[in-house]
Scaffold this active site. Structure first.
Site, PDB file in Angstrom:
ATOM      1  N   GLY A   1       0.814  -1.216   0.000  1.00  0.00           N
ATOM      2  CA  GLY A   1       0.000   0.000   0.000  1.00  0.00           C
ATOM      3  C   GLY A   1       0.845   1.263   0.000  1.00  0.00           C
ATOM      4  O   GLY A   1       0.645   2.147  -0.827  1.00  0.00           O
ATOM      5  N   ALA A   2       1.785   1.332   0.921  1.00  0.00           N
ATOM      6  CA  ALA A   2       2.609   2.531   1.021  1.00  0.00           C
ATOM      7  C   ALA A   2       3.766   2.276   1.977  1.00  0.00           C
ATOM      8  O   ALA A   2       3.800   1.254   2.675  1.00  0.00           O
ATOM      9  CB  ALA A   2       1.786   3.717   1.519  1.00  0.00           C
ATOM     10  N   MET A   3       4.714   3.224   2.024  1.00  0.00           N
ATOM     11  CA  MET A   3       5.914   3.031   2.831  1.00  0.00           C
ATOM     12  C   MET A   3       6.302   4.322   3.530  1.00  0.00           C
ATOM     13  O   MET A   3       6.369   5.376   2.909  1.00  0.00           O
ATOM     14  CB  MET A   3       7.039   2.530   1.907  1.00  0.00           C
ATOM     15  CG  MET A   3       8.343   2.297   2.621  1.00  0.00           C
ATOM     16  SD  MET A   3       8.179   1.002   3.887  1.00  0.00           S
ATOM     17  CE  MET A   3       9.362   1.579   5.085  1.00  0.00           C
ATOM     18  N   GLU A   4       6.598   4.174   4.825  1.00  0.00           N
ATOM     19  CA  GLU A   4       6.777   5.326   5.721  1.00  0.00           C
ATOM     20  C   GLU A   4       8.185   5.911   5.743  1.00  0.00           C
ATOM     21  O   GLU A   4       8.595   6.464   6.772  1.00  0.00           O
ATOM     22  CB  GLU A   4       6.400   4.880   7.140  1.00  0.00           C
ATOM     23  CG  GLU A   4       7.370   3.863   7.805  1.00  0.00           C
ATOM     24  CD  GLU A   4       6.985   2.407   7.669  1.00  0.00           C
ATOM     25  OE1 GLU A   4       6.241   2.067   6.723  1.00  0.00           O
ATOM     26  OE2 GLU A   4       7.439   1.583   8.497  1.00  0.00           O
TER      27      GLU A   4
ATOM     28  N   HIS B   1      -1.910   6.038   8.431  1.00  0.00           N
ATOM     29  CA  HIS B   1      -1.034   4.948   8.877  1.00  0.00           C
ATOM     30  C   HIS B   1       0.443   5.320   8.666  1.00  0.00           C
ATOM     31  O   HIS B   1       1.259   5.232   9.590  1.00  0.00           O
ATOM     32  CB  HIS B   1      -1.386   3.669   8.113  1.00  0.00           C
ATOM     33  CG  HIS B   1      -0.540   2.483   8.438  1.00  0.00           C
ATOM     34  ND1 HIS B   1      -0.933   1.516   9.329  1.00  0.00           N
ATOM     35  CD2 HIS B   1       0.690   2.108   7.997  1.00  0.00           C
ATOM     36  CE1 HIS B   1       0.007   0.594   9.421  1.00  0.00           C
ATOM     37  NE2 HIS B   1       1.008   0.933   8.627  1.00  0.00           N
ATOM     38  N   GLU B   2       0.774   5.734   7.456  1.00  0.00           N
ATOM     39  CA  GLU B   2       2.186   6.036   7.165  1.00  0.00           C
ATOM     40  C   GLU B   2       2.641   7.253   7.964  1.00  0.00           C
ATOM     41  O   GLU B   2       3.757   7.287   8.465  1.00  0.00           O
ATOM     42  CB  GLU B   2       2.400   6.259   5.664  1.00  0.00           C
ATOM     43  CG  GLU B   2       1.914   5.124   4.761  1.00  0.00           C
ATOM     44  CD  GLU B   2       2.389   3.736   5.157  1.00  0.00           C
ATOM     45  OE1 GLU B   2       3.480   3.622   5.743  1.00  0.00           O
ATOM     46  OE2 GLU B   2       1.655   2.758   4.898  1.00  0.00           O
TER      47      GLU B   2
ATOM     48  N   HIS C   1       3.468   6.318  11.494  1.00  0.00           N
ATOM     49  CA  HIS C   1       4.740   5.616  11.631  1.00  0.00           C
ATOM     50  C   HIS C   1       5.885   6.567  11.992  1.00  0.00           C
ATOM     51  O   HIS C   1       6.923   6.120  12.471  1.00  0.00           O
ATOM     52  CB  HIS C   1       5.112   4.919  10.324  1.00  0.00           C
ATOM     53  CG  HIS C   1       4.632   3.499  10.195  1.00  0.00           C
ATOM     54  ND1 HIS C   1       4.739   2.573  11.201  1.00  0.00           N
ATOM     55  CD2 HIS C   1       4.090   2.828   9.136  1.00  0.00           C
ATOM     56  CE1 HIS C   1       4.270   1.397  10.776  1.00  0.00           C
ATOM     57  NE2 HIS C   1       3.865   1.532   9.532  1.00  0.00           N
TER      58      HIS C   1
END
Ligand code: TRP
Ligand code: ZN
Length: 885
Positions: free
Chosen positions: A267-270, A303-304, A307
């Site tokens: 989905g995505a990366m922090e 969410h990201e 983080h």
């Protein structure tokens, strides 16, 4: 691809690193047919590992080493050793500087891990172990370093050059190239490194922190998507405010960037200060994204962003601790979504998802604890267990400590461990120390896999005025063979009197009643609680809000469930009573179908849903949730042996019956809501989501009648709506309808209109892949030839193949095994292209234990064929070998 047998890595073998990297200076030279990475690492012996200078073993994969120097001395070939995954050399002093240059090939990287190209842009994905595909490094999360990054690329093709932290310089070079340097003042592990180079536009905004300082916010996208960023930007600002208000957490850098890329494994990366997102989790506007997509964007942005504290400022010591950041952050984003949308609806969605998918994982060959104790390939452990069950574990901590105690614990955790790489034990220790409690037994949730059963029985003593509840917990064995000791299970409950009112709850031995809904901790294998002052036999409402991730059973009859549906003060449990009623009714129909009997629907389900439909005071989103029968996947999960065909037949029969018997009320609800939708511009807010969700589920029921007036209404909605939620539902309804000509026409019109929008085409693929009409596999094969489909884009694979194998159960589980063979062929093809995606698509085949002997044999046969197909990635190897063990 590996050349050696994959190694199993154990938590018990953890040792602190031998060396540390204080500073990391990187220079990237990006070209069309290769890229060069120059790394200067300022290193020292880790004092925690004592004296002596052991060999330095750096991680590195698929790197072509061009030069290496230790303290400016160029090393000769005999001064170091290389194998496919390490570079080993002997340091001469406690402190030293290591310079390396490597050549890599982002332009041909289809695994989407490390540095790769997505469309025309360069981007990175380093979590978990991708950084070792960029340069030689100590690629482990407990090695934290200050990074400076210079990116050099052709100015015309890549006008935007980004990395983590703050921009500290940029300028043109000769021959049309330019450079930019970024400095990240916060020490971080390599998995949080990011780089982006491309022709990107950005939307800019600012956020004023509680402390008064401004942060610049930017969302970078390809130029054609610049009109689809507003929702993500609004979500980001909401998230930043929420984390200040609820956790007291401020953002730390002066700039926060999000970049949307089309080819992304998850989905995505922090990444610190530079989050990289799957474009599906950024881009949203009314015309092209559904309500569900809008909510997903909001949740993933949150969410990201969250983080930054739970993951980045405080990170994981090792990958066994993954849930430390993921479980906690999922819990944080779920609470955020609950606060900004509808709390009960969010909880219902999350619980339905957990019970369908995480429970299935926990019962299968890949079952593992929230903190696993071994793995072969860490990418296989970004699972429902680590994320969703991990979030449930954090939720239970809050339930046990209360909101205030939990906040004290999280404050202590962030304060105590800021800048550190820590463990799940450290998280729990902070919760214990801040509250003066002992959570030793509770921690079994981290080490014991499997879904606990909680069987509840009651006994009533009229003469004494006491009512007892006895809880028996047990947990099925899992492949790790870890002994299951009793869990701490927080059970929130209430007792209803005959009028449906909650009774005051006083346990034997207590001086007075303590509220009407309370949390009991079940800590023994068998434990009885006795309530006093109970004048008449009550009806228990158990596990309110789904206070623990267990399979609870209580012998409710259908009338009692209908009573709870009407009266329970806990919204979640009202829904849950409806689900349990539906499950009982559907299981009865499944039995009739299997015995070849005429199907007869229990009229109590019809009347229960009739009163839900007639209740104007109920939140419309709740009405929509209550009208949704348990999914085929959930009915599969709760079956001993799942009969896919009987499940499908029974559920469709029930849906048709409900549609027929409740037709007028359904139509009235549809018309009222469509009327408002027609006259209201699209708004991405809870009340509007609620109206459209009810409108849409009702339309899908109505179409089961096959009446021409419903067809007309569907076509009107399809043509005249202003948003993707209504349009896509109308399309899905047509795709599953008997109206072939209208279906074909709508599909064609939709594809023609949206052919240039890949995310919308994903929806178009999914709707067709999920259609349970006969001939599903042939349709999917044909769609794979469509110009918009490619195996190289994970979103396309998920939209078409994932939707077919995961949602189209009757077609995927066709008795001739054709669905299994198809999926195995896909996995073999993906194994060579993108191992992480290959391994994830494999999941449906790992569930073979759920099916009849003939299907089991077919599924295992395909797993064996994959196993024997040649050189497997460690990702696919681990899942296949564990599934066959
Ligand atoms: N940490 C990411 C998250 O927020 C997960 C993730 C993104 C990931 N991309 C990945 C994990 C690639 C493994 C591989 O949940
Ligand atoms: Zn995460």
């Amino acid at each position: 691809m590996r050349t050696e047998q994959p190694q199993v890595i154990y938590l018990k073998d953890y040792q602190a690193p031998e060396y540390l990297i204080d500073e990391t200076h990187l220079t990237f030279e990006l070209f069309e047919d290769h890229s060069l990475v120059h790394a200067q690492l300022v290193m020292r012996r880790n004092p925690a590992r004592g004296a002596g200078l052991p060999p330095l073993v750096l991680d590195g994969q698929q790197l072509e080493l061009l030069s290496i120097a230790l303290d400016d001395q160029v090393l000769a070939a005999g001064d170091y050793q290389l194998d496919d995954s390490h570079l080993t050399l002997q340091p001469k002093s406690e402190r030293f500087t290591l310079d390396t240059s490597v050549r890599i090939h982002p332009e041909s990287n289809t695994a989407l891990e490390g540095l790769y190209k997505s469309g025309g842009m360069f981007c990175t994905q380093c979590e978990a172990e991708g950084f070792r595909k960029i340069t030689y490094y100590l690629d482990r999360p407990d090695v934290m370093s200050a990074f400076t990054t210079t990116v050099i690329a052709e100015q015309h093709r890549y006008p935007v050059l980004l990395s983590n932290g703050n921009p500290v310089g940029s300028g043109p070079q000769e021959d049309g190239r330019h450079w930019a340097t970024w400095e990240d003042p916060f020490k971080k592990p390599a998995y949080l490194f990011a780089l982006v180079a491309g022709d990107l536009w950005c939307v800019e905004d600012k956020f004023t922190r509680q402390s008064g300082r401004d942060v610049t916010l930017r969302i970078y996208v390809e130029p054609e998507n610049i009109d689809k960023c507003q929702h993500a930007m609004t979500s980001l600002k909401k998230s930043m405010r929420w984390d200040e208000e609820v956790y007291g957490r401020e953002y730390d850098l002066d700039i926060f960037m999000i970049v949307a890329v089309n080819d992304f494994n998850m989905g995505a990366m922090e990444n610190k200060g530079l989050n990289i997102f799957n474009s599906s989790c950024v881009l949203a506007r009314a015309e092209t994204a559904t309500d569900a997509a809008h909510q997903r964007v909001e949740a993933v942005v949150a969410h990201e962003y969250f983080h930054n504290w739970s993951g980045n400022r405080v990170t994981c010591r090792d990958w066994f601790q993954l849930s430390l950041k993921e479980g906690f952050t999922v819990f944080r984003d779920a609470e955020f979504s609950a606060d900004v949308n509808s709390r009960t609806v969010k909880r219902i969605e999350d619980v339905a998802y957990l019970r369908t998918h995480q429970f299935a994982e926990d019962a299968g060959p890949m079952a593992h604890a929230v903190r696993p104790d071994s793995f072969i390939e860490i990418s296989n452990f970004y699972t429902l267990t680590v994320y969703e069950k991990g979030s449930e574990v954090v939720r239970m901590v809050r339930t046990l400590l209360g909101a205030e105690g939990f906040r004290k614990g999280s404050d202590l955790y962030f304060e105590r461990h800021d800048g550190q790489a820590v463990t799940c034990d450290d998280f729990i220790k902070a919760m214990e120390d801040a509250n003066g409690v002992d959570l030793t037994q509770f921690k079994r949730w981290y080490s014991q896999a499997g879904t606990p059963r909680l069987a509840v029985s009651e006994s009533w003593d009229g003469a004494a005025g006491t009512y007892s509840l006895t809880f028996r917990q047990s947990c099925p064995q899992t492949p790790d063979k870890v002994e299951k000791l009793p869990f701490v299970i927080p059970v929130e409950l209430g007792l209803l009197d005959a009028q449906g009112n909650d009774l005051p709850l006083r346990l034997q031995g207590e001086d007075a009643a303590v509220g009407t809904s309370r949390v009991l901790s079940v800590i023994e294998a068998e434990q009885t609680f006795i309530f006093v002052d109970i004048a008449a036999k009550p009806l228990p409402s158990l596990l309110r809000g789904f206070s623990a991730p267990v399979k609870l059973s209580f012998p409710y009859d259908r009338d009692q469930l209908m009573f709870l549906m009407q009266h329970d003060t806990d919204g979640f449990n009202r829904w849950e009573a409806g689900q349990q009623l539906s499950v009982q009714v559907l299981q009865e129909l499944i039995g009739q179908q299997q015995k070849g009997q005429t199907l007869v629907l229990d009229q109590r389900l019809v009347s229960a849903l009739d009163s839900v439909l007639g209740n104007d005071s109920l939140d419309q989103a709740m009405v929509a949730e209550m009208l949704s029968l348990p999914s085929e996947a959930y009915l599969t999960e709760i079956s001993e042996v799942a009969d896919v065909d009987a499940i499908h037949a029974a559920r469709e029969f029930a849906r048709r019956q409900l549609a027929e018997q409740l037709f007028d009320k359904l139509l009235a609800r549809y018309q009222a809501n469509r009327e408002i939708s027609r006259n209201t511009a699209y708004v991405a807010e809870a009340e509007h989501f609620a109206r459209r969700s009810l409108q849409n589920i009702v339309l899908s029921y109505l179409m089961l009648s096959g009446k021409p007036e419903v067809l007309a209404a569907t076509l009107e909605q399809f043509d005249a709506c202003d948003n993707m939620t209504e349009r896509l539902t109308a399309l899905a309804v047509l795709v599953n309808s008997p109206f072939e000509a209208e279906r074909a026409k709508a599909l064609e019109a939709f594809a023609e209109h949206f052919k240039d929008n890949p995310l919308v085409m994903d929806q178009w693929f999914s709707v067709q892949a999920a259609s349970t009409l006969p001939g599903g596999l042939a349709r999917v094969r044909k769609l794979m030839e469509h110009p918009a489909f490619t195996m190289k884009n994970p979103n396309k694979v998920r939209a078409l193949i994932g939707a077919f194998a995961g949602q189209n159960l009757v077609n995927f589980h066709a008795a001739d095994g054709s669905g299994y063979r198809f999926l195995a062929d896909i996995v073999i093809e993906l194994n060579a292209l993108n191992p992480q995606i290959a391994s994830r698509q494999l999941a449906p085949l790992t569930r073979w234990r759920k099916y009849d002997a003939a299907r089991q044999a077919l599924m295992k046969g395909e797993l064996q064929r994959i196993r024997d197909s040649g050189q497997l990635s460690s990702d696919v190897f681990e899942v296949v070998s564990k599934s066959l063990a």
